[in-house]
Design a protein around this motif. Structure first.
Motif, PDB file in Angstrom:
ATOM      1  N   GLU A 164       0.496  -7.397  15.512  1.00 37.41           N
ATOM      2  CA  GLU A 164       0.797  -7.772  13.938  1.00 37.41           C
ATOM      3  C   GLU A 164       0.497  -7.542  12.428  1.00 37.41           C
ATOM      4  O   GLU A 164       1.316  -7.463  11.746  1.00 37.41           O
ATOM      5  N   GLN A 165      -0.620  -6.600  12.321  1.00 38.68           N
ATOM      6  CA  GLN A 165      -0.761  -6.393  10.952  1.00 38.68           C
ATOM      7  C   GLN A 165      -1.775  -5.145  11.227  1.00 38.68           C
ATOM      8  O   GLN A 165      -1.916  -4.959  12.932  1.00 38.68           O
ATOM      9  N   VAL A 166      -1.720  -4.488  10.667  1.00 39.02           N
ATOM     10  CA  VAL A 166      -2.821  -3.180  10.586  1.00 39.02           C
ATOM     11  C   VAL A 166      -3.404  -3.030   8.854  1.00 39.02           C
ATOM     12  O   VAL A 166      -3.782  -3.831   8.102  1.00 39.02           O
ATOM     13  N   ASP A 167      -4.625  -2.591   9.072  1.00 39.67           N
ATOM     14  CA  ASP A 167      -5.158  -2.590   8.065  1.00 39.67           C
ATOM     15  C   ASP A 167      -5.373  -0.984   7.488  1.00 39.67           C
ATOM     16  O   ASP A 167      -4.953  -0.270   7.688  1.00 39.67           O
ATOM     17  N   ALA A 168      -4.993  -0.978   6.596  1.00 37.33           N
ATOM     18  CA  ALA A 168      -3.904  -0.373   5.846  1.00 37.33           C
ATOM     19  C   ALA A 168      -4.424   0.973   4.754  1.00 37.33           C
ATOM     20  O   ALA A 168      -3.641   1.862   4.939  1.00 37.33           O
ATOM     21  N   VAL A 225      -0.575 -12.839  -2.084  1.00 36.77           N
ATOM     22  CA  VAL A 225      -2.191 -11.965  -2.309  1.00 36.77           C
ATOM     23  C   VAL A 225      -3.484 -13.047  -3.303  1.00 36.77           C
ATOM     24  O   VAL A 225      -4.358 -13.675  -3.577  1.00 36.77           O
ATOM     25  N   SER A 226      -2.713 -14.728  -3.254  1.00 41.63           N
ATOM     26  CA  SER A 226      -2.716 -15.758  -3.474  1.00 41.63           C
ATOM     27  C   SER A 226      -4.126 -16.053  -2.322  1.00 41.63           C
ATOM     28  O   SER A 226      -4.309 -16.043  -1.428  1.00 41.63           O
ATOM     29  N   ASP A 227      -4.897 -17.681  -3.220  1.00 44.66           N
ATOM     30  CA  ASP A 227      -5.614 -18.172  -2.038  1.00 44.66           C
ATOM     31  C   ASP A 227      -4.881 -18.991  -1.375  1.00 44.66           C
ATOM     32  O   ASP A 227      -3.503 -19.477  -1.219  1.00 44.66           O
ATOM     33  N   ASP A 228      -5.466 -19.141   0.350  1.00 49.12           N
ATOM     34  CA  ASP A 228      -4.853 -19.461   1.009  1.00 49.12           C
ATOM     35  C   ASP A 228      -5.035 -20.438   1.987  1.00 49.12           C
ATOM     36  O   ASP A 228      -5.408 -20.827   2.926  1.00 49.12           O
ATOM     37  N   GLY A 229      -6.914 -21.250   0.958  1.00 46.97           N
ATOM     38  CA  GLY A 229      -7.603 -22.114   1.770  1.00 46.97           C
ATOM     39  C   GLY A 229      -8.768 -20.926   2.833  1.00 46.97           C
ATOM     40  O   GLY A 229      -9.537 -21.917   3.643  1.00 46.97           O
ATOM     41  N   LEU A 230      -8.553 -20.389   3.327  1.00 41.47           N
ATOM     42  CA  LEU A 230      -9.615 -19.314   4.216  1.00 41.47           C
ATOM     43  C   LEU A 230     -10.538 -18.864   3.714  1.00 41.47           C
ATOM     44  O   LEU A 230      -9.187 -17.444   2.695  1.00 41.47           O
ATOM     45  N   PRO A 231     -11.539 -17.574   3.451  1.00 37.48           N
ATOM     46  CA  PRO A 231     -12.347 -16.917   3.266  1.00 37.48           C
ATOM     47  C   PRO A 231     -12.351 -15.496   4.358  1.00 37.48           C
ATOM     48  O   PRO A 231     -11.252 -15.870   5.249  1.00 37.48           O
ATOM     49  N   GLY A 232     -12.359 -14.811   3.716  1.00 34.50           N
ATOM     50  CA  GLY A 232     -12.016 -13.112   3.884  1.00 34.50           C
ATOM     51  C   GLY A 232     -10.781 -13.118   3.702  1.00 34.50           C
ATOM     52  O   GLY A 232      -9.593 -13.410   3.481  1.00 34.50           O
ATOM     53  N   ALA A 233     -10.578 -11.380   4.343  1.00 34.30           N
ATOM     54  CA  ALA A 233      -8.831 -10.656   4.106  1.00 34.30           C
ATOM     55  C   ALA A 233      -8.466 -10.717   5.510  1.00 34.30           C
ATOM     56  O   ALA A 233      -8.845 -10.942   6.149  1.00 34.30           O
ATOM     57  N   GLU A 234      -6.933  -9.981   5.052  1.00 35.70           N
ATOM     58  CA  GLU A 234      -6.085  -9.611   6.179  1.00 35.70           C
ATOM     59  C   GLU A 234      -5.847  -8.399   6.113  1.00 35.70           C
ATOM     60  O   GLU A 234      -5.877  -7.830   5.314  1.00 35.70           O
ATOM     61  N   GLY A 235      -5.488  -7.210   7.058  1.00 33.30           N
ATOM     62  CA  GLY A 235      -4.250  -6.582   6.686  1.00 33.30           C
ATOM     63  C   GLY A 235      -2.908  -6.123   6.685  1.00 33.30           C
ATOM     64  O   GLY A 235      -2.108  -7.629   5.950  1.00 33.30           O
ATOM     65  N   ALA A 236      -2.209  -5.504   6.180  1.00 35.11           N
ATOM     66  CA  ALA A 236      -1.130  -5.766   5.913  1.00 35.11           C
ATOM     67  C   ALA A 236       0.252  -5.928   7.154  1.00 35.11           C
ATOM     68  O   ALA A 236      -1.026  -6.297   8.179  1.00 35.11           O
ATOM     69  N   PHE A 237       0.847  -7.075   6.504  1.00 30.23           N
ATOM     70  CA  PHE A 237       1.727  -7.154   8.139  1.00 30.23           C
ATOM     71  C   PHE A 237       3.051  -6.672   8.453  1.00 30.23           C
ATOM     72  O   PHE A 237       3.807  -6.418   7.479  1.00 30.23           O
ATOM     73  N   LEU A 238       3.009  -6.082   9.712  1.00 34.61           N
ATOM     74  CA  LEU A 238       4.071  -5.311   9.688  1.00 34.61           C
ATOM     75  C   LEU A 238       5.484  -6.017   9.450  1.00 34.61           C
ATOM     76  O   LEU A 238       6.364  -5.135   9.662  1.00 34.61           O
ATOM     77  N   ALA A 239       5.515  -7.294   9.903  1.00 29.32           N
ATOM     78  CA  ALA A 239       6.988  -7.218   9.873  1.00 29.32           C
ATOM     79  C   ALA A 239       7.136  -7.666   8.426  1.00 29.32           C
ATOM     80  O   ALA A 239       8.410  -7.084   8.775  1.00 29.32           O
ATOM     81  N   CYS A 240       6.981  -7.639   8.047  1.00 28.08           N
ATOM     82  CA  CYS A 240       7.439  -7.792   5.955  1.00 28.08           C
ATOM     83  C   CYS A 240       7.647  -6.394   5.961  1.00 28.08           C
ATOM     84  O   CYS A 240       8.545  -6.263   4.818  1.00 28.08           O
ATOM     85  N   GLU A 288       0.571  -1.301   0.319  1.00 27.02           N
ATOM     86  CA  GLU A 288       0.432  -0.027  -0.039  1.00 27.02           C
ATOM     87  C   GLU A 288       0.750   1.070  -0.129  1.00 27.02           C
ATOM     88  O   GLU A 288       1.576   1.075   0.957  1.00 27.02           O
ATOM     89  N   ASP A 289       0.930   1.725  -1.126  1.00 24.71           N
ATOM     90  CA  ASP A 289       1.514   2.842  -1.166  1.00 24.71           C
ATOM     91  C   ASP A 289       3.014   2.711  -1.512  1.00 24.71           C
ATOM     92  O   ASP A 289       4.045   3.551  -0.699  1.00 24.71           O
ATOM     93  N   GLY A 290       3.626   1.476  -1.601  1.00 23.53           N
ATOM     94  CA  GLY A 290       5.226   1.578  -1.829  1.00 23.53           C
ATOM     95  C   GLY A 290       5.422   1.268  -0.866  1.00 23.53           C
ATOM     96  O   GLY A 290       6.628   0.981  -0.822  1.00 23.53           O
ATOM     97  N   TRP A 291       4.475   0.867   0.722  1.00 25.48           N
ATOM     98  CA  TRP A 291       5.606   0.248   1.599  1.00 25.48           C
ATOM     99  C   TRP A 291       4.829  -0.382   2.438  1.00 25.48           C
ATOM    100  O   TRP A 291       6.190  -1.001   3.625  1.00 25.48           O
ATOM    101  N   LEU A 292       3.723  -0.254   2.514  1.00 28.09           N
ATOM    102  CA  LEU A 292       3.491  -1.468   3.871  1.00 28.09           C
ATOM    103  C   LEU A 292       2.535  -2.425   3.204  1.00 28.09           C
ATOM    104  O   LEU A 292       2.193  -2.751   2.252  1.00 28.09           O
ATOM    105  N   VAL A 293       3.565  -3.725   3.674  1.00 26.07           N
ATOM    106  CA  VAL A 293       3.690  -4.394   2.765  1.00 26.07           C
ATOM    107  C   VAL A 293       2.490  -5.813   3.183  1.00 26.07           C
ATOM    108  O   VAL A 293       2.230  -5.871   4.944  1.00 26.07           O
ATOM    109  N   ARG A 294       1.792  -6.337   2.248  1.00 24.85           N
ATOM    110  CA  ARG A 294       0.851  -7.473   2.181  1.00 24.85           C
ATOM    111  C   ARG A 294       1.727  -9.101   2.416  1.00 24.85           C
ATOM    112  O   ARG A 294       2.452  -9.144   1.527  1.00 24.85           O
ATOM    113  N   ARG A 295       1.752 -10.134   2.907  1.00 25.87           N
ATOM    114  CA  ARG A 295       1.816 -10.945   2.946  1.00 25.87           C
ATOM    115  C   ARG A 295       2.301 -11.595   1.301  1.00 25.87           C
ATOM    116  O   ARG A 295       2.814 -11.924   1.177  1.00 25.87           O
TER     117      ARG A 295
END
Length: 622
Positions: free
Chosen positions: A577-581, A526-541, A517-524
């Motif tokens: 762990e994560q943040v809503d982007a 975007v591929s299918d992981d076998g679970l419904p719904g979404a997640e936030g951006a990952f701070l460790a990444c 998001e904006d070239g710096w806040l990283v998601r793990r």
């Protein structure tokens, strides 16, 4: 971080404070989360991964809490940790007066084996006159057991239910109800009140009459606790002036460490959601081999060598005789069986269900853990610590296992609950197991099977042919695919490829283009992981991106990412762990160890390790 609440996901959801509204306290055994409003809404005793005794974070009505705050509706709180400690100070300003509350778990020399198991709250009226109210409502067994509360001698109360019990000693006059303790007091400046709460097994509290802890003894324990934390922090070797929040990350990691066993919990909580109202809610109160390796690399970089030795002993004891039985995660006492169950009675944080205890990922195949163990041993060897003969035999067994399993698909670093795949990061970490095994053998003159070198080279060939997209010139998430994965940012960490290798530079740019998001806040991913719904951006990444940029010589870009990521910490310096982007709302379990480990590593990459070295000290065991 912006702590504005996201839209309610269930009736009563607005009552729940934002996740990063909470402060962590602990004694390297138990832990608790304290809200800005003065409520302990999460507490697990006598061990961080045991059932909660206060759990309002997961059910506002049934979970139980321990509240202490002024009665004035317009009271205002200022809070901080006392310098270089995990002792929380909240200063309350109310009409007519000002009071300070200290929240802590008491520490002692010899606490590794004999902790106090004591949660203490101290009230000091600083100015004028102020009225405060107290409500203690324990709910044991993850909110499923309402305790029986009894009054004993003056200032002594107990709560028992199921296999849990609490003993309270205080100089505050309290009213004993069947299921709660309540009190209210208006005091002038100079007044001091203490509350000491111990975990105790019910058979030690009933039918016997328990004795109180003296108020002066509580004061002494508070002073010793402050000194203990400061002595531990004095070991740190880094530039504290330029990177003041790095020590807070180190203190958080220490708090997540079980000092008896050496295990490190991934987080202090369970089931805080990756998306409000969603079902991606996991129990992170266990010790992941991978996360612990990250933690210990970070602590070693700051001069905390003792913790690395403790975790190595934990793994040696826990794995026992067969590395083929090595698990992704263990209980903090070395438990192998961690069945994942749901607590259907609990509403979940803001209606995010299910609430889970245990984690089924312990049954998954995640082959990167072999490389993490060997890489950690190699880092220890670089500091002059060769593996002893017994541990070397274990490492040989681990390398041999990596050499067998690398050809098989696995669930990967992100523990996907879809079908296993040939993840590039997992293959590279199997390569690292072989590579570090060879390096250790060469450095210390140890015996290593001749097949290791050929296997290492075979893994490398497969990654460079099947895990690399020739048309785009980048590494990909899994063999035969074209998706990206933030775990690819870790490939240079084990020297599979140089940070400034053109292939890695292009991969970093692709991740910035497609996963941020904006070239710096990283998601793990975007591929299918076998679970419904979404997640936030990952701070460790996001911190991994910073580290890559720094080591590619792009210092200005790295510092910009670091500053923006560090700003996502709470006011106390704790990372989720994560943040809503979009809304910048904290998500996931909290505080998240991996975010803190990665924060330290990014700071080290930017040059925080420097001449500001403190004298070596041994504060004993907490």
């Amino acid at each position: 971080m912006n702590s504005s609440a996201s839209p309610s996901a269930a009736p009563g959801a607005a009552a729940y404070p934002p996740i990063d509204d909470y402060a962590l306290i602990g004694d390297c055994h138990s832990s608790a989360l304290v809200s800005r409003a003065g409520a302990i809404d999460w507490c697990c005793m006598p061990r961080l991964d045991h059932d909660s005794v206060f759990g309002r974070m997961l059910d506002w009505e049934r979970g139980g809490s321990y509240r202490l705050a002024p009665t004035a509706a317009d009271a205002r709180a200022e809070r901080r940790y006392l310098d270089e400690t995990m002792v929380l100070e909240t200063v309350w300003h109310a009409p007519g007066g000002c009071a300070r509350v200290l929240d802590l778990f008491t520490m002692r020399q010899g606490g590794r084996e004999h902790p106090y198991e004591e949660l203490v709250r101290v009230v000091e009226v600083l100015e004028g006159e102020i009225e405060l109210a107290l409500a203690i409502e324990p709910r044991f067994d993850m909110g499923t057991t309402t305790p029986w509360i009894r009054a004993h001698a003056d200032g002594v109360f107990s709560a028992i239910g199921g296999h849990s019990g609490l003993l309270l000693s205080t100089d505050w006059r309290l009213e004993c109800e069947q299921h709660a303790l309540r009190g209210r007091g208006r005091w002038p400046a100079g007044t001091r009140r203490r509350l000491s709460m111990h975990f105790a097994l019910p058979e030690r509290l009933y039918p016997d009459q328990p004795s109180a802890v003296g108020m002066r003894e509580i004061d002494r324990r508070v002073a010793r606790t402050i000194a203990w934390w400061r002595q531990w922090a004095s070991q740190a070797r880094f530039d504290r002036r330029r990177y003041p929040r790095v020590l807070r990350s180190a203190l958080t990691i220490k708090t997540l460490t079980n000092s008896t066993t050496g295990a490190i919990a991934a987080a202090a909580t369970t089931s805080l959601p990756e998306a409000i109202g969603g079902e991606r809610n996991w129990d992170y109160r266990h010790s992941w081999v991978r996360d612990s390796s990250f933690a210990l690399r970070a602590l070693l970089a700051l001069g905390f060598d003792k913790e690395a030795h403790g975790f190595r002993q934990f793994i040696e004891r826990t794995v026992a005789g067969d590395s083929g039985e090595l698990q992704v995660l263990y209980g903090l006492g070395g438990e192998h069986r961690l069945p994942e169950v749901t607590i259907d009675r609990l509403q979940g944080y803001r209606g995010s269900r299910p609430v889970r205890v245990g984690n089924a990922a312990h049954e998954q195949m995640q082959s990167d853990i072999y490389g993490e163990l060997l890489d950690l041993s190699w880092v220890a060897a670089l500091s002059g610590a060769p593996p002893d003969p017994n541990y070397w035999r274990l490492l040989v067994d681990v390398v041999e296992t990596a050499a067998r399993v690398w050809r098989h698909p696995d669930h990967g670093i992100w523990e996907m609950r879809a079908a296993p795949r040939h993840f590039v990061h997992s293959k590279v970490m199997c390569w690292a197991a072989l590579d570090r095994g060879l390096r250790l053998a060469e450095r210390w003159g140890l015996l290593a099977p001749p097949s290791w070198r050929a296997t290492r080279d075979a893994i490398r060939h497969q990654v460079l042919t099947r895990g690399y997209d020739q048309s785009r010139g980048i590494f990909v998430q899994a063999f035969g695919g074209d998706a990206l994965d933030a775990a690819l940012l870790l490939l240079p960490r084990v020297e599979f490829v140089a940070y400034d290798d053109p292939r890695m530079q292009r991969t970093v740019e692709a991740i910035r283009r497609d996963l941020t998001e904006d070239g710096w806040l990283v998601r793990r991913y975007v591929s299918d992981d076998g679970l419904p719904g979404a997640e936030g951006a990952f701070l460790a990444c996001t911190f991994w991106l910073c580290e890559c940029l720094a080591k590619q010589g792009r210092a200005d870009e790295a510092r910009a990412v670091f500053a923006r990521a560090e700003a996502l910490a709470s006011d106390l310096g704790l990372f989720a762990e994560q943040v809503d982007a979009r809304q910048r709302v904290a998500l996931g379990n909290y505080p998240q160890g991996l975010s803190h480990y990665s924060h330290i590593s990014a700071a080290v990459a930017l040059g925080c390790g420097g001449p500001a070295a403190a004298a070596e000290a041994d504060p004993g065991s907490g």
